[in-house]
Scaffold this active site. Structure first.
Site, PDB file in Angstrom:
ATOM      1  N   LYS A  54      35.209  46.324  32.693  1.00  0.00           N
ATOM      2  CA  LYS A  54      34.603  45.254  32.622  1.00  0.00           C
ATOM      3  C   LYS A  54      33.176  45.171  33.615  1.00  0.00           C
ATOM      4  CE  LYS A  54      38.323  42.251  32.057  1.00  0.00           C
ATOM      5  NZ  LYS A  54      39.449  41.342  32.680  1.00  0.00           N
ATOM      6  N   SER A  79      38.604  34.348  32.218  1.00  0.00           N
ATOM      7  CA  SER A  79      37.294  34.312  33.378  1.00  0.00           C
ATOM      8  C   SER A  79      36.175  34.186  32.317  1.00  0.00           C
ATOM      9  CB  SER A  79      37.375  35.509  34.177  1.00  0.00           C
ATOM     10  OG  SER A  79      38.352  35.350  35.321  1.00  0.00           O
TER      11      SER A  79
HETATM   12  O1  PNS Z   1      41.728  40.600  36.005  1.00  0.00           O
HETATM   13  P1  PNS Z   1      41.734  42.032  35.385  1.00  0.00           P
HETATM   14  O2  PNS Z   1      40.431  42.501  35.164  1.00  0.00           O
HETATM   15  O3  PNS Z   1      42.472  42.002  34.049  1.00  0.00           O
HETATM   16  O4  PNS Z   1      42.550  43.172  36.182  1.00  0.00           O
HETATM   17  C1  PNS Z   1      42.651  44.499  36.030  1.00  0.00           C
HETATM   18  C2  PNS Z   1      43.225  45.039  37.168  1.00  0.00           C
HETATM   19  C3  PNS Z   1      41.811  45.120  37.992  1.00  0.00           C
HETATM   20  C4  PNS Z   1      44.137  44.506  38.068  1.00  0.00           C
HETATM   21  C5  PNS Z   1      43.190  46.656  37.037  1.00  0.00           C
HETATM   22  O5  PNS Z   1      42.185  47.322  36.223  1.00  0.00           O
HETATM   23  C6  PNS Z   1      43.666  47.359  37.996  1.00  0.00           C
HETATM   24  O6  PNS Z   1      44.709  47.332  38.373  1.00  0.00           O
HETATM   25  N1  PNS Z   1      42.653  48.299  38.538  1.00  0.00           N
HETATM   26  C7  PNS Z   1      42.690  49.255  39.848  1.00  0.00           C
HETATM   27  C8  PNS Z   1      42.589  50.463  39.434  1.00  0.00           C
HETATM   28  C9  PNS Z   1      43.925  51.118  38.851  1.00  0.00           C
HETATM   29  O7  PNS Z   1      44.819  51.071  39.611  1.00  0.00           O
HETATM   30  N2  PNS Z   1      44.003  51.302  37.579  1.00  0.00           N
HETATM   31  C10 PNS Z   1      45.178  51.871  37.012  1.00  0.00           C
HETATM   32  C11 PNS Z   1      46.160  50.680  36.466  1.00  0.00           C
HETATM   33  S1  PNS Z   1      47.559  51.317  35.683  1.00  0.00           S
END
Ligand code: PNS
Length: 163
Positions: free
Chosen positions: A42, A129
């Site tokens: 995003k 969002s």
């Molecule tokens: O609000 P969102 O964009 O759906 O949140 C997604 C989010 C930020 C929670 C996810 O992209 C995330 O956990 N990002 C951190 C990086 C990470 O750990 N990625 C691997 C996930 S298995």
């Protein structure tokens, strides 16, 4: 022992659906860490500092919640560093589950941490969002779907386009 969970997300911006899940997580855990993280899929709209202010402003001070930014870090590393025993996420429906399940399984694979899914409030099933931003930017009314401070921030986002 303090039972702590992490509510992660982009929060770009926080919606009433997020706020509902954070409130309910706070009833299940001693402390909630709202982790504002980077989602590589995003492109952000609000600067991270503003997202955090909007989340803070949307929550009552009495709630046992901390809001922190963790940039581009792995969620499992954040959970380890803050001492969280679970990740809490809201689910609006099957599409959310399909998106969240691989992440929950990957996070458990990486560190053993469990993800707790809370069924979202049906009143906010259509709220995301990205949709509230799109509707607000085109002049639609999203009152009641986002906290009042976010409504103002969305109006401010729209204002330059109206000039
Ligand atoms: O609000 P969102 O964009 O759906 O949140 C997604 C989010 C930020 C929670 C996810 O992209 C995330 O956990 N990002 C951190 C990086 C990470 O750990 N990625 C691997 C996930 S298995």
């Amino acid at each position: 022992m303090t039972r702590r969970c992490v509510c992660p997300g982009s929060f770009d911006p926080v919606t009433n659906g997020h706020v509902d899940v954070i409130h309910r997580a706070a009833q299940l855990f001693d402390e909630v860490v709202v982790a504002v993280l980077h989602n590589p899929a995003k492109e952000g709209t609000f600067p991270v500092a503003e997202r955090m202010e909007l989340v803070r402003g949307a929550l009552p001070a009495c709630l046992s919640v901390r809001v922190e930014e963790f940039g581009g870090r792995l969620l499992v590393d954040v959970c380890r560093d803050v001492g969280a025993t679970a990740i809490v996420k809201g689910l609006r429906g099957g599409t959310d589950f399909a998106y969240e399940l691989p992440m929950a399984l990957m996070n458990r694979h990486l560190s053993g941490i469990e993800t707790v899914f809370l069924p979202g409030n049906p009143a906010y099933e259509h709220v995301s969002s990205s949709l509230v931003k799109e509707v607000a930017l085109h002049g639609g009314d999203v009152a009641g779907l986002v906290p009042d401070n976010v409504l103002q921030a969305l109006h401010a986002l729209r204002a330059p386009q109206e000039r």
